[in-house]
Design a protein around this motif. Structure first.
Motif, PDB file in Angstrom:
ATOM      1  N   ALA A   1       0.888  -1.149  -0.214  1.00 26.44           N
ATOM      2  CA  ALA A   1      -0.085  -0.415   0.285  1.00 26.44           C
ATOM      3  C   ALA A   1       0.769   1.174  -0.371  1.00 26.44           C
ATOM      4  O   ALA A   1       0.349   2.454  -0.228  1.00 26.44           O
ATOM      5  CB  ALA A   1      -0.602  -0.095   1.141  1.00 26.44           C
ATOM      6  N   ASN A   2       2.097   0.842   0.684  1.00 27.41           N
ATOM      7  CA  ASN A   2       2.982   2.937   0.841  1.00 27.41           C
ATOM      8  C   ASN A   2       3.669   2.602  -0.337  1.00 27.41           C
ATOM      9  O   ASN A   2       3.598   3.706  -1.227  1.00 27.41           O
ATOM     10  CB  ASN A   2       3.713   2.309   2.118  1.00 27.41           C
ATOM     11  N   CYS A   3       4.188   1.541  -1.120  1.00 29.32           N
ATOM     12  CA  CYS A   3       4.581   1.691  -2.349  1.00 29.32           C
ATOM     13  C   CYS A   3       3.357   2.897  -3.494  1.00 29.32           C
ATOM     14  O   CYS A   3       3.716   3.191  -4.413  1.00 29.32           O
ATOM     15  CB  CYS A   3       4.890   0.191  -2.904  1.00 29.32           C
ATOM     16  N   LEU A   4       2.420   1.511  -3.729  1.00 30.99           N
ATOM     17  CA  LEU A   4       1.516   2.054  -4.548  1.00 30.99           C
ATOM     18  C   LEU A   4       0.602   4.365  -4.220  1.00 30.99           C
ATOM     19  O   LEU A   4       0.943   4.390  -5.127  1.00 30.99           O
ATOM     20  CB  LEU A   4       0.124   1.053  -4.257  1.00 30.99           C
ATOM     21  N   GLU A   5       0.398   4.448  -2.715  1.00 34.61           N
ATOM     22  CA  GLU A   5       0.737   5.719  -2.787  1.00 34.61           C
ATOM     23  C   GLU A   5       1.819   6.127  -3.008  1.00 34.61           C
ATOM     24  O   GLU A   5       1.056   7.519  -3.109  1.00 34.61           O
ATOM     25  CB  GLU A   5       0.270   5.474  -1.228  1.00 34.61           C
ATOM     26  N   GLY A   6       2.682   5.979  -2.904  1.00 31.09           N
ATOM     27  CA  GLY A   6       3.689   7.178  -3.135  1.00 31.09           C
ATOM     28  C   GLY A   6       4.334   6.947  -4.234  1.00 31.09           C
ATOM     29  O   GLY A   6       5.522   7.424  -4.767  1.00 31.09           O
TER      30      GLY A   6
ATOM     31  N   MET B   1      -5.642   6.665  -9.017  1.00 31.96           N
ATOM     32  CA  MET B   1      -5.793   4.899  -9.416  1.00 31.96           C
ATOM     33  C   MET B   1      -4.138   4.488  -7.970  1.00 31.96           C
ATOM     34  O   MET B   1      -4.601   3.579  -7.261  1.00 31.96           O
ATOM     35  CB  MET B   1      -5.085   4.077 -10.785  1.00 31.96           C
ATOM     36  N   SER B   2      -3.209   5.031  -8.195  1.00 33.07           N
ATOM     37  CA  SER B   2      -2.201   4.756  -7.370  1.00 33.07           C
ATOM     38  C   SER B   2      -2.473   4.216  -5.630  1.00 33.07           C
ATOM     39  O   SER B   2      -2.547   4.281  -5.379  1.00 33.07           O
ATOM     40  CB  SER B   2      -0.856   5.347  -7.735  1.00 33.07           C
ATOM     41  N   ILE B   3      -2.586   5.578  -5.697  1.00 30.75           N
ATOM     42  CA  ILE B   3      -2.924   6.352  -4.526  1.00 30.75           C
ATOM     43  C   ILE B   3      -4.304   5.642  -3.710  1.00 30.75           C
ATOM     44  O   ILE B   3      -3.992   5.526  -2.406  1.00 30.75           O
ATOM     45  CB  ILE B   3      -3.366   8.239  -4.687  1.00 30.75           C
TER      46      ILE B   3
ATOM     47  N   ALA C   1     -12.873   0.910   2.156  1.00 33.54           N
ATOM     48  CA  ALA C   1     -12.005  -0.056   1.374  1.00 33.54           C
ATOM     49  C   ALA C   1     -12.210  -0.190  -0.338  1.00 33.54           C
ATOM     50  O   ALA C   1     -12.210   0.258  -1.035  1.00 33.54           O
ATOM     51  CB  ALA C   1     -10.721  -1.560   1.603  1.00 33.54           C
ATOM     52  N   CYS C   2     -13.345   0.187   0.392  1.00 36.01           N
ATOM     53  CA  CYS C   2     -14.674  -0.232  -0.995  1.00 36.01           C
ATOM     54  C   CYS C   2     -14.779   1.238  -1.679  1.00 36.01           C
ATOM     55  O   CYS C   2     -14.784   1.693  -3.148  1.00 36.01           O
ATOM     56  CB  CYS C   2     -15.711  -0.540  -1.429  1.00 36.01           C
ATOM     57  N   GLU C   3     -15.007   2.389  -1.236  1.00 30.97           N
ATOM     58  CA  GLU C   3     -15.334   3.987  -0.939  1.00 30.97           C
ATOM     59  C   GLU C   3     -13.423   4.142  -1.803  1.00 30.97           C
ATOM     60  O   GLU C   3     -13.793   4.475  -3.184  1.00 30.97           O
ATOM     61  CB  GLU C   3     -15.269   5.069  -0.038  1.00 30.97           C
ATOM     62  N   HIS C   4     -11.791   3.568  -2.270  1.00 33.98           N
ATOM     63  CA  HIS C   4     -11.209   4.011  -2.724  1.00 33.98           C
ATOM     64  C   HIS C   4     -10.929   3.065  -3.924  1.00 33.98           C
ATOM     65  O   HIS C   4     -10.707   3.706  -4.167  1.00 33.98           O
ATOM     66  CB  HIS C   4     -10.142   3.738  -1.329  1.00 33.98           C
ATOM     67  N   LEU C   5     -11.806   1.663  -3.439  1.00 35.20           N
ATOM     68  CA  LEU C   5     -11.582   1.062  -4.786  1.00 35.20           C
ATOM     69  C   LEU C   5     -12.778   1.719  -6.107  1.00 35.20           C
ATOM     70  O   LEU C   5     -12.023   1.867  -7.026  1.00 35.20           O
ATOM     71  CB  LEU C   5     -12.092  -0.374  -4.925  1.00 35.20           C
ATOM     72  N   GLU C   6     -13.678   2.419  -6.083  1.00 35.92           N
ATOM     73  CA  GLU C   6     -14.548   2.708  -6.812  1.00 35.92           C
ATOM     74  C   GLU C   6     -14.175   3.942  -7.026  1.00 35.92           C
ATOM     75  O   GLU C   6     -13.698   4.545  -8.638  1.00 35.92           O
ATOM     76  CB  GLU C   6     -15.674   3.059  -5.485  1.00 35.92           C
ATOM     77  N   LYS C   7     -13.714   5.135  -6.892  1.00 35.94           N
ATOM     78  CA  LYS C   7     -12.147   5.756  -7.234  1.00 35.94           C
ATOM     79  C   LYS C   7     -11.003   5.361  -8.182  1.00 35.94           C
ATOM     80  O   LYS C   7     -11.040   6.136  -9.005  1.00 35.94           O
ATOM     81  CB  LYS C   7     -11.752   6.784  -5.946  1.00 35.94           C
ATOM     82  N   SER C   8     -11.206   4.742  -7.045  1.00 37.58           N
ATOM     83  CA  SER C   8      -9.808   3.899  -8.581  1.00 37.58           C
ATOM     84  C   SER C   8     -10.233   3.646 -10.040  1.00 37.58           C
ATOM     85  O   SER C   8      -9.587   3.783 -11.056  1.00 37.58           O
ATOM     86  CB  SER C   8      -8.999   2.455  -7.992  1.00 37.58           C
ATOM     87  N   LYS C   9     -11.874   2.743  -9.919  1.00 46.30           N
ATOM     88  CA  LYS C   9     -12.171   2.490 -11.179  1.00 46.30           C
ATOM     89  C   LYS C   9     -12.688   3.862 -11.617  1.00 46.30           C
ATOM     90  O   LYS C   9     -12.557   3.471 -12.750  1.00 46.30           O
ATOM     91  CB  LYS C   9     -13.716   1.646 -10.213  1.00 46.30           C
TER      92      LYS C   9
ATOM     93  N   GLU D   1      -3.576  -2.553 -14.505  1.00 45.49           N
ATOM     94  CA  GLU D   1      -4.581  -4.147 -13.945  1.00 45.49           C
ATOM     95  C   GLU D   1      -4.919  -4.224 -12.304  1.00 45.49           C
ATOM     96  O   GLU D   1      -4.958  -4.863 -12.009  1.00 45.49           O
ATOM     97  CB  GLU D   1      -3.169  -5.285 -14.777  1.00 45.49           C
ATOM     98  N   ILE D   2      -3.511  -3.764 -11.874  1.00 46.32           N
ATOM     99  CA  ILE D   2      -3.538  -3.373 -10.747  1.00 46.32           C
ATOM    100  C   ILE D   2      -4.485  -3.115  -9.510  1.00 46.32           C
ATOM    101  O   ILE D   2      -5.740  -4.048  -8.823  1.00 46.32           O
ATOM    102  CB  ILE D   2      -2.143  -2.495  -9.823  1.00 46.32           C
ATOM    103  N   VAL D   3      -5.833  -2.485 -10.132  1.00 50.96           N
ATOM    104  CA  VAL D   3      -6.631  -1.848  -9.722  1.00 50.96           C
ATOM    105  C   VAL D   3      -7.795  -3.636 -10.117  1.00 50.96           C
ATOM    106  O   VAL D   3      -8.922  -3.267  -8.860  1.00 50.96           O
ATOM    107  CB  VAL D   3      -7.380  -0.876 -10.656  1.00 50.96           C
ATOM    108  N   LYS D   4      -7.790  -4.236 -11.546  1.00 53.49           N
ATOM    109  CA  LYS D   4      -8.402  -5.668 -11.497  1.00 53.49           C
ATOM    110  C   LYS D   4      -8.209  -6.081 -10.120  1.00 53.49           C
ATOM    111  O   LYS D   4      -9.022  -6.875 -10.312  1.00 53.49           O
ATOM    112  CB  LYS D   4      -8.421  -5.706 -12.865  1.00 53.49           C
ATOM    113  N   VAL D   5      -7.497  -6.341 -10.051  1.00 58.44           N
ATOM    114  CA  VAL D   5      -6.476  -7.642  -9.178  1.00 58.44           C
ATOM    115  C   VAL D   5      -6.687  -7.464  -8.309  1.00 58.44           C
ATOM    116  O   VAL D   5      -7.086  -8.248  -6.861  1.00 58.44           O
ATOM    117  CB  VAL D   5      -5.131  -8.113  -9.928  1.00 58.44           C
ATOM    118  N   VAL D   6      -6.778  -5.725  -7.590  1.00 60.31           N
ATOM    119  CA  VAL D   6      -7.297  -5.832  -6.234  1.00 60.31           C
ATOM    120  C   VAL D   6      -8.872  -5.514  -5.984  1.00 60.31           C
ATOM    121  O   VAL D   6      -9.572  -6.068  -4.696  1.00 60.31           O
ATOM    122  CB  VAL D   6      -6.578  -4.487  -5.783  1.00 60.31           C
TER     123      VAL D   6
END
Length: 444
Positions: free
Chosen positions: A233-238, A343-345, A367-375, A410-415
């Motif tokens: 998570a830290n890697c993706l956020e940064g 998407m990353s953050i 978690a779902c809220e952050h995922l919806e923002k990524s989508k 792809e990361i968004v899809k698999v998460v």
């Protein structure tokens, strides 16, 4: 004679100068080595004080079983066979409770079974007479070694992982009983004394390991999995801020990454497979403790760990683009950077919510809220690319940035399967459940 005295003597005897210099150099190296070892030992204890406590527990167990020798009344009962209790403590006492229970139980049951079979084999071989007895015993030893090694070591690796030590002790004990029984008269007494002393040594280890400052392998595995997901998570956020960082000249582009950056945290996830498998194996031997009840699904942690490594491999690919020397056109970066950063953050925040849920063993929050923002960011990226005019763009120059955007998608899809409310969650009421759906690839 002191070194200074040797130096004074060297003035009278020139031959001493070389020896004095050699002694001083040796003394300096020795002192440096001692200081280095002491500092390393202190650092080891500070990093994990449980290691010091473990050493004290081993020392206590050795002291207690040594009473079989030191106490005359016990020595008269066990004799020299008491040394097997000491050897058992040295061999089976491990750092975690699960590892100690695994080795102790494997050793105890293997000794019992092998001893019984050895005595039976000895009795059967004696029926063939003085000349036939050694031949029959040799055949038994050969067959046992062949069957045990083939069955456990080659064809059933999962059984080998849990019972390999027991099989080793089984072969050793059977061979000792059958071979020594050919020359030893009191075979039953020898086998009985050895089994009893091994039970005493193993029992001492298990009692001290479980009831005196226990170190649970299951708890370590639980913390390791949560920590690994948090590192991802830290890697993706940064990553977004690092990749799309603006240099001082105002042009969008890539900058060299700091080797000590938090973006390197994924590397420990890639190398955690062996540790996870070992901890899961030992955790299966442990009784219920704390939040982990009996028959806790430890194997599910291995699935989550495998998914985390799948994600780490993709992050490794992303991380490689930060050091890329290819200059991406700023115009193309302007098109994709907002969506890619989101998407990353947001995906990182979703994983961080999962890490917290694993630690607390509760349903993940937000978690779902952050995922919806990524989508939503994925849809915005597709819309921006369709609206952009790329006919005159240098395809080779934009490929690295396009690859970054594709990997993030792809990361968004698999998460998504791990946090979607319609799909099984990582944790539900304290137990770990599978996160894969039928037909989906095994990725986080």
């Amino acid at each position: 004679m002191e070194i200074n005295e040797l130096a004074a003597a060297g003035k009278r005897r020139p031959g001493f100068y070389a020896m004095v210099g050699w002694l001083k150099a040796l003394q300096g190296k020795f002192n440096t080595k001692v200081v280095k070892v002491v500092k390393g030992t202190i650092k080891l204890g500070r990093d994990d004080p449980r290691r010091v406590i473990h050493s004290l527990k081993v020392a206590l167990a050795l002291t207690l079983v040594s009473l079989l020798y030191y106490w005359r009344a016990l020595f008269d009962g066990f004799g020299v066979a008491g040394i097997w209790a000491v050897l058992t403590v040295v061999v089976v006492f491990e750092f975690t409770v699960g590892a100690t229970l695994s080795k102790s139980l494997n050793r105890g049951f293997a000794t019992l079974l092998a001893g019984a079979l050895g005595v039976g084999a000895q009795h059967l071989a004696s029926l063939f007479g003085e000349k036939g007895e050694p031949i029959v015993l040799g055949i038994f030893v050969f067959l046992l070694g062949f069957v045990c090694n083939i069955t456990f070591s080659r064809f059933f690796p999962r059984i080998k992982a849990r019972y390999d030590y027991g099989v080793l002790i089984f072969i050793l004990t059977f061979s000792m009983v059958t071979i020594s029984g050919y020359r030893v008269e009191e075979l039953l007494e020898m086998a009985h004394e050895r089994l009893l002393t091994i039970i005493i040594g193993g029992g001492t280890c298990m009692i001290i390991s479980v009831f005196l400052c226990p170190v649970w392998a299951g708890e370590d595995l639980h913390k390791l999995i949560a920590s690994n997901i948090e590192k991802l998570a830290n890697c993706l956020e940064g990553f977004g801020g690092e990749y799309f960082q603006q240099p001082k000249d105002g042009n969008c582009g890539m900058v060299p990454k700091n080797e000590d950056s938090f973006l390197q945290g994924y590397k420990s996830v890639l190398n955690s497979k062996t540790t996870e498998e070992s901890l899961a194996n030992f955790a299966a031997w442990e009784p219920g403790h704390g939040r982990f009840k009996f028959r806790h699904p430890w194997n599910q942690y291995l699935k989550i760990g495998a998914l985390a490594r799948q994600c780490a491999y993709q992050i490794e690919t992303l991380n490689g683009h930060i050091n890329s020397k290819v200059q991406v056109p700023p115009e193309f970066l302007q098109i994709i950077q907002d969506s890619c950063r989101t998407m990353s953050i947001e995906t990182g925040k979703a994983l961080k919510a999962l890490a917290i849920a694993i630690k607390t063993m509760k349903e993940p929050k937000h978690a779902c809220e952050h995922l919806e923002k990524s989508k939503t960011a994925v849809k915005d990226l597709k819309t921006a690319l369709k609206a952009a005019s790329l006919e005159n763009a240098d395809i080779l120059a934009i490929v690295p940035a396009a690859a970054v955007a594709s990997i993030l998608v792809e990361i968004v899809k698999v998460v998504e399967p791990t946090v979607s409310p319609e799909k099984p969650q990582l944790l539900h009421r304290g137990s770990v459940n599978p996160v894969l759906l039928d037909g989906e690839s095994p990725m986080l």
